[in-house]
Design an enzyme around this catalytic site. Structure first.
Site, mmCIF file in Angstrom:
data_model
loop_
_atom_site.group_PDB
_atom_site.id
_atom_site.type_symbol
_atom_site.label_atom_id
_atom_site.label_comp_id
_atom_site.label_asym_id
_atom_site.label_seq_id
_atom_site.Cartn_x
_atom_site.Cartn_y
_atom_site.Cartn_z
ATOM 1 N N GLY A 163 28.551 -14.596 32.091
ATOM 2 C CA GLY A 163 28.892 -13.194 31.889
ATOM 3 C C GLY A 163 27.909 -12.287 32.595
ATOM 4 C CB THR A 205 24.469 -9.726 29.380
ATOM 5 O OG1 THR A 205 25.360 -8.649 29.113
ATOM 6 C CG2 THR A 205 23.091 -9.374 28.839
ATOM 7 C CG ASP A 240 25.931 -17.320 26.764
ATOM 8 O OD1 ASP A 240 26.212 -16.427 27.586
ATOM 9 O OD2 ASP A 240 26.704 -18.270 26.511
ATOM 10 N N GLY A 241 25.008 -14.264 26.561
ATOM 11 C CA GLY A 241 25.456 -12.976 26.073
ATOM 12 C C GLY A 241 26.441 -13.135 24.927
ATOM 13 C CB ALA A 242 27.368 -12.048 22.049
ATOM 14 N N GLY A 277 34.779 -13.683 26.277
ATOM 15 C CA GLY A 277 35.376 -12.688 27.155
ATOM 16 C C GLY A 277 35.396 -13.131 28.604
ATOM 17 N N GLY A 278 34.465 -14.000 28.962
ATOM 18 C CA GLY A 278 34.418 -14.548 30.314
ATOM 19 C C GLY A 278 35.123 -15.873 30.452
ATOM 20 C CD GLU A 333 30.090 -18.522 27.144
ATOM 21 O OE1 GLU A 333 29.732 -17.691 27.999
ATOM 22 O OE2 GLU A 333 30.897 -18.253 26.239
ATOM 23 C CE LYS A 347 29.250 -6.547 25.262
ATOM 24 N NZ LYS A 347 28.669 -5.531 26.142
#
Length: 262
Positions: A34, A36, A89-91, A104-105, A111, A129
């Site tokens: 993603g 981020t 990781d992002g969220a 979302g990705g 993941e 977020k």
């Protein structure tokens, strides 16, 4: 860091930069997917280049693998690494208990596998977020292509008995065709608006034939690093209960971030 970034991209950058401080030489790392997470890979590459940091990265998608290799971050498979020290990781959403919606990705399966194969997971995000309750962001569910319409109907039927506000489900598209994940599956997005019991929903969804995995990450995240457009960073540790506030310098520089386009 480029000087002309939007406030949201600045927030993503400072969260990523702070999270990479947790990385120590010799670590095996899960590399998220993603926009981020892409900042995190760049920050990691900068430390490798400037400090001689020695790490091995396990990407959670083909996109992350390509970016990591292009920046000189060593990449190995999870089978080769076997177990990881840390995943960053992002969220898409984060609640007060550090439960997440991710996917979302369209990389939620890899993941989740990588995150659960790690001693610790750090989530990086901009302040938008953080939510009081999960569900405004559509919940991704990865399904196998065979019989996907039947699987979607079973999901919709199951949602009737669960604590959600809406039960609208849509197949994620890529132009005129269904989006296909790295594992050759489809994504069904659940537009629930509110999820009353994320743990129950996650367990029930994964019992439906045809469902591979869902985007609810429950009891997986240990630390969340939230960035703000003015350089402020807040770190929350779910295990210790500690909250730390800090600041990252946003001064422009000629470095690995000059060509960043996320």
């Amino acid at each position: 860091m480029p000087a002309d970034l939007s406030p949201i991209d600045k927030a993503k950058f400072v969260a990523a930069k702070r999270a990479v401080d947790y990385v120590e030489s010799g670590m095996k790392l899960g590399l998220g997917t993603g926009s981020t997470a892409a900042w995190m890979v760049r920050c990691l590459a900068e430390r490798i280049r400037e400090e001689g940091l020695k790490v091995k990265g396990v990407p959670t998608s083909s996109r992350t693998a390509e970016l990591a290799r292009s920046l000189g971050v060593p990449v190995v498979s999870l089978d080769d690494a076997k177990w990881l020290d840390l995943t960053i990781d992002g969220a898409d959403e984060i609640d007060s208990q550090l439960n997440l919606i991710k996917g979302g990705g369209a990389a939620l399966l890899q993941e989740k596998i990588v995150a659960t194969a790690s001693d610790q997971m750090i989530v990086i995000a901009d302040a938008a977020k953080e939510v009081a309750q999960l569900g405004a962001f559509p919940l991704p569910v990865e399904v196998i292509p065979f019989g996907w319409q039947t699987t979607k109907a079973l999901i919709e039927e199951t949602l009737v008995s669960l604590d959600v506000l809406s039960r609208d489900c849509t197949l994620r598209m890529n132009g005129d065709a269904p989006l296909v994940t790295d594992e050759a599956n489809y994504i069904v997005d659940l537009h629930l608006k509110r999820i009353g019991n994320p743990r129950q929903l996650s367990l029930v969804l994964n019992q439906i034939p045809g469902v591979v995995e869902n985007g609810l990450f429950i009891d997986i995240c240990d630390i969340v690093v939230v960035g703000h457009g003015d350089g402020r960073v807040t770190v929350r540790d779910i295990n210790s209960g500690e909250v730390e506030d800090g600041h990252i310098d946003l001064a422009p520089s000629d470095n690995i971030f000059t060509d960043a386009d996320d």
